[in-house]
Design a protein around this motif. Structure first.
Motif, PDB file in Angstrom:
ATOM      1  N   ALA A   1     -67.668 -12.244  18.220  1.00 17.95           N
ATOM      2  CA  ALA A   1     -66.230 -12.335  17.957  1.00 17.95           C
ATOM      3  C   ALA A   1     -65.808 -11.287  16.928  1.00 17.95           C
ATOM      4  CB  ALA A   1     -65.870 -13.744  17.469  1.00 17.95           C
ATOM      5  N   ASP A   2     -66.654 -11.110  15.853  1.00 14.84           N
ATOM      6  CA  ASP A   2     -66.341 -10.065  14.863  1.00 14.84           C
ATOM      7  C   ASP A   2     -66.346  -8.676  15.508  1.00 14.84           C
ATOM      8  OD1 ASP A   2     -65.957 -11.800  12.775  1.00 14.84           O
ATOM      9  OD2 ASP A   2     -68.052 -11.705  12.073  1.00 14.84           O
ATOM     10  N   MET A   3     -67.318  -8.452  16.378  1.00 16.52           N
ATOM     11  CA  MET A   3     -67.368  -7.144  17.049  1.00 16.52           C
ATOM     12  C   MET A   3     -66.134  -6.911  17.915  1.00 16.52           C
ATOM     13  SD  MET A   3     -71.389  -6.998  18.224  1.00 16.52           S
ATOM     14  CE  MET A   3     -71.161  -5.433  19.048  1.00 16.52           C
ATOM     15  N   LEU A   4     -65.672  -7.949  18.611  1.00 15.32           N
ATOM     16  CA  LEU A   4     -64.470  -7.804  19.434  1.00 15.32           C
ATOM     17  C   LEU A   4     -63.235  -7.548  18.582  1.00 15.32           C
ATOM     18  CD1 LEU A   4     -65.110 -10.622  22.087  1.00 15.32           C
ATOM     19  CD2 LEU A   4     -65.286  -8.146  22.413  1.00 15.32           C
ATOM     20  N   ARG A   5     -63.163  -8.259  17.418  1.00 11.81           N
ATOM     21  CA  ARG A   5     -62.022  -8.013  16.518  1.00 11.81           C
ATOM     22  C   ARG A   5     -62.068  -6.588  15.968  1.00 11.81           C
ATOM     23  NH1 ARG A   5     -62.608 -13.637  15.439  1.00 11.81           N
ATOM     24  NH2 ARG A   5     -64.295 -13.254  13.957  1.00 11.81           N
ATOM     25  N   ASN A   6     -63.292  -6.154  15.563  1.00 10.67           N
ATOM     26  CA  ASN A   6     -63.431  -4.778  15.075  1.00 10.67           C
ATOM     27  C   ASN A   6     -63.048  -3.754  16.170  1.00 10.67           C
ATOM     28  OD1 ASN A   6     -64.275  -5.628  12.574  1.00 10.67           O
ATOM     29  ND2 ASN A   6     -66.466  -5.481  13.079  1.00 10.67           N
ATOM     30  N   GLY A   7     -63.438  -4.070  17.400  1.00 12.65           N
ATOM     31  CA  GLY A   7     -63.068  -3.179  18.504  1.00 12.65           C
ATOM     32  C   GLY A   7     -61.566  -3.127  18.701  1.00 12.65           C
ATOM     33  N   ALA A   8     -60.903  -4.266  18.597  1.00 16.16           N
ATOM     34  CA  ALA A   8     -59.447  -4.289  18.728  1.00 16.16           C
ATOM     35  C   ALA A   8     -58.792  -3.479  17.615  1.00 16.16           C
ATOM     36  CB  ALA A   8     -58.950  -5.743  18.712  1.00 16.16           C
ATOM     37  N   ASP A   9     -59.306  -3.627  16.363  1.00 11.11           N
ATOM     38  CA  ASP A   9     -58.753  -2.827  15.256  1.00 11.11           C
ATOM     39  C   ASP A   9     -58.963  -1.330  15.493  1.00 11.11           C
ATOM     40  OD1 ASP A   9     -57.903  -5.096  13.941  1.00 11.11           O
ATOM     41  OD2 ASP A   9     -59.718  -5.269  12.694  1.00 11.11           O
ATOM     42  N   ALA A  10     -60.139  -0.977  16.005  1.00 10.84           N
ATOM     43  CA  ALA A  10     -60.412   0.436  16.270  1.00 10.84           C
ATOM     44  C   ALA A  10     -59.467   0.988  17.342  1.00 10.84           C
ATOM     45  CB  ALA A  10     -61.865   0.621  16.699  1.00 10.84           C
ATOM     46  N   ILE A  11     -59.188   0.187  18.368  1.00  9.83           N
ATOM     47  CA  ILE A  11     -58.246   0.617  19.415  1.00  9.83           C
ATOM     48  C   ILE A  11     -56.852   0.788  18.844  1.00  9.83           C
ATOM     49  CG2 ILE A  11     -57.144  -0.076  21.575  1.00  9.83           C
ATOM     50  CD1 ILE A  11     -59.793  -1.396  22.355  1.00  9.83           C
ATOM     51  N   ASP A  12     -56.435  -0.166  18.001  1.00 10.09           N
ATOM     52  CA  ASP A  12     -55.110  -0.040  17.361  1.00 10.09           C
ATOM     53  C   ASP A  12     -55.020   1.246  16.549  1.00 10.09           C
ATOM     54  OD1 ASP A  12     -54.215  -2.349  18.481  1.00 10.09           O
ATOM     55  OD2 ASP A  12     -54.753  -3.610  16.757  1.00 10.09           O
ATOM     56  N   PHE A  13     -56.081   1.543  15.802  1.00  9.34           N
ATOM     57  CA  PHE A  13     -56.076   2.767  14.991  1.00  9.34           C
ATOM     58  C   PHE A  13     -56.053   4.010  15.890  1.00  9.34           C
ATOM     59  CE2 PHE A  13     -58.544   6.149  12.887  1.00  9.34           C
ATOM     60  CZ  PHE A  13     -57.681   6.412  11.832  1.00  9.34           C
ATOM     61  N   PHE A  14     -56.816   3.966  16.973  1.00  6.64           N
ATOM     62  CA  PHE A  14     -56.898   5.115  17.882  1.00  6.64           C
ATOM     63  C   PHE A  14     -55.548   5.387  18.553  1.00  6.64           C
ATOM     64  CE2 PHE A  14     -57.752   6.828  22.160  1.00  6.64           C
ATOM     65  CZ  PHE A  14     -58.371   8.012  21.797  1.00  6.64           C
ATOM     66  N   THR A  15     -54.816   4.322  18.890  1.00 10.66           N
ATOM     67  CA  THR A  15     -53.524   4.479  19.562  1.00 10.66           C
ATOM     68  C   THR A  15     -52.369   4.611  18.582  1.00 10.66           C
ATOM     69  OG1 THR A  15     -53.355   2.069  19.745  1.00 10.66           O
ATOM     70  CG2 THR A  15     -54.293   3.285  21.619  1.00 10.66           C
ATOM     71  N   GLY A  16     -52.684   4.759  17.270  1.00 16.02           N
ATOM     72  CA  GLY A  16     -51.626   4.992  16.302  1.00 16.02           C
ATOM     73  C   GLY A  16     -51.253   3.792  15.459  1.00 16.02           C
ATOM     74  N   GLY A  17     -52.057   2.743  15.513  1.00 15.45           N
ATOM     75  CA  GLY A  17     -51.750   1.552  14.716  1.00 15.45           C
ATOM     76  C   GLY A  17     -52.298   1.647  13.304  1.00 15.45           C
ATOM     77  N   HIS A  18     -52.618   0.478  12.692  1.00 13.98           N
ATOM     78  CA  HIS A  18     -53.083   0.445  11.297  1.00 13.98           C
ATOM     79  C   HIS A  18     -54.541   0.886  11.209  1.00 13.98           C
ATOM     80  CE1 HIS A  18     -54.368  -3.343  13.103  1.00 13.98           C
ATOM     81  NE2 HIS A  18     -55.339  -3.357  12.183  1.00 13.98           N
ATOM     82  N   HIS A  19     -54.950   1.214   9.995  1.00 13.15           N
ATOM     83  CA  HIS A  19     -56.347   1.599   9.740  1.00 13.15           C
ATOM     84  C   HIS A  19     -57.218   0.347   9.817  1.00 13.15           C
ATOM     85  CE1 HIS A  19     -59.940   3.078   7.745  1.00 13.15           C
ATOM     86  NE2 HIS A  19     -59.451   4.305   7.944  1.00 13.15           N
ATOM     87  N   PRO A  20     -58.317   0.390  10.608  1.00 20.96           N
ATOM     88  CA  PRO A  20     -59.107  -0.841  10.789  1.00 20.96           C
ATOM     89  C   PRO A  20     -59.938  -1.162   9.526  1.00 20.96           C
ATOM     90  CG  PRO A  20     -60.160   1.020  11.874  1.00 20.96           C
ATOM     91  CD  PRO A  20     -58.851   1.517  11.355  1.00 20.96           C
ATOM     92  N   GLY A  21     -60.037  -2.467   9.257  1.00 20.34           N
ATOM     93  CA  GLY A  21     -60.934  -2.914   8.194  1.00 20.34           C
ATOM     94  C   GLY A  21     -62.195  -3.464   8.805  1.00 20.34           C
ATOM     95  N   LEU A  22     -63.177  -2.611   9.134  1.00 24.55           N
ATOM     96  CA  LEU A  22     -64.391  -3.025   9.833  1.00 24.55           C
ATOM     97  C   LEU A  22     -65.263  -3.891   8.921  1.00 24.55           C
ATOM     98  CD1 LEU A  22     -65.265   0.346  11.579  1.00 24.55           C
ATOM     99  CD2 LEU A  22     -64.050  -1.617  12.531  1.00 24.55           C
ATOM    100  N   SER A  23     -65.865  -4.895   9.503  1.00 30.70           N
ATOM    101  CA  SER A  23     -66.770  -5.765   8.735  1.00 30.70           C
ATOM    102  C   SER A  23     -68.186  -5.586   9.226  1.00 30.70           C
ATOM    103  CB  SER A  23     -66.345  -7.245   8.909  1.00 30.70           C
ATOM    104  OG  SER A  23     -66.388  -7.589  10.270  1.00 30.70           O
TER     105      SER A  23
END
Length: 276
Positions: free
Chosen positions: A251-273
């Motif tokens: 689940a953490d990996m999926l959340r981190n992946g979603a944050d990375a996608i948001d950052f890649f498409t111009g969203g917020h900077h991901p806080g990877l755990s």
């Protein structure tokens, strides 16, 4: 109304040739059936489509532009040849006139020389006669005129040689300028070709990157769909903390992946755990 006219143009150009109509999109058919499209462009498009390559409206425009440029070059060359022919005719007429004048002068000089020779050929008076050699009154005038005509004839021949040499030099200069223009056009075409190749390469790299990203997206979507389908049939294991820990890590990996996608498409900077 415009679409109807386009359909009518396609019917007038291709009629019942379904093997042609089925190979192209409507926009390509409209471009190929236009009255300004030569038959050679249609043949080229059909050959390219039959070989499995894609034909675009830009291809049709480029082929038509190439034919138009070739037609303009051919007309320009024909115009140059026509002007050259006219100049040659003018020069030939002038040369013919000079040749006629030279012949007249030569005939006149020959007549004067015959008269002079006839006078010189008269026999000397015999001592026993009191007869005197009669010299025509215009003898000296004829000699002077003959000498003057010879000078005029030499001057005219020299002028004719100078005109011929000038014409030859002018032709050479025209050819040098024409060759220089062709060389410059070839260099310009080479530069344009290099620019187009670079542009095509950039398009190809963008297309490859787009294909890679979409393939990755499709793979992830398939995996997530499979995960969602399988979880509907799973029961939670009460006494298996290790499996729960793995589910939490996933689940953490999926959340981190979603944050990375948001950052890649111009969203917020991901806080990877960090998952142990």
């Amino acid at each position: 109304k415009r679409t109807a006219f386009n359909f009518m143009s396609v019917h007038e150009r291709f009629g019942g040739k379904l093997e042609i109509i089925s190979n192209f999109k409507p926009t390509i058919l409209y471009a190929l059936s236009a009255p300004s499209t030569p038959e050679s462009v249609v043949d080229k498009a059909v050959a390219k489509a039959e070989s499995g390559e894609k034909v675009t409206v830009a291809d049709v425009k480029d082929w038509k532009a190439e034919l138009e440029a070739e037609r303009q070059r051919r007309e320009a060359a024909e115009k140059v040849l026509l002007e050259e022919h006219q100049r040659c005719c003018e020069f030939g007429a002038e040369s013919n006139e000079r040749r006629l004048k030279i012949r007249e002068l030569e005939t006149h000089i020959a007549g004067l020389e015959r008269r002079i020779n006839d006078c010189n050929a008269q026999p000397d008076p015999q001592p026993i006669f009191v007869e005197k050699r009669v010299i025509p009154a215009d003898y000296e005038t004829a000699k002077a005129t003959a000498a003057k005509l010879k000078e005029d004839l030499a001057a005219m021949r020299k002028k004719q040689d100078e005109l011929v040499a000038a014409q030859v030099k002018a032709k050479l200069r025209e050819r040098e300028k024409e060759l220089a223009d062709l060389d410059r056009q070839a260099k310009d075409a080479e530069l344009r070709l290099q620019s187009l190749n670079k542009q095509i390469d950039s398009y190809s790299s963008v297309e490859r990157m787009t294909r890679l990203q979409r393939d990755q997206i499709e793979k992830c979507r398939s995996m997530l769909a499979e995960l969602a389908a399988n979880m509907e049939g799973f029961d939670r294991l009460e006494n298996d903390p290790k499996t729960d820990q793995l589910w939490a890590a996933l689940a953490d990996m999926l959340r981190n992946g979603a944050d990375a996608i948001d950052f890649f498409t111009g969203g917020h900077h991901p806080g990877l755990s960090l998952v142990a």
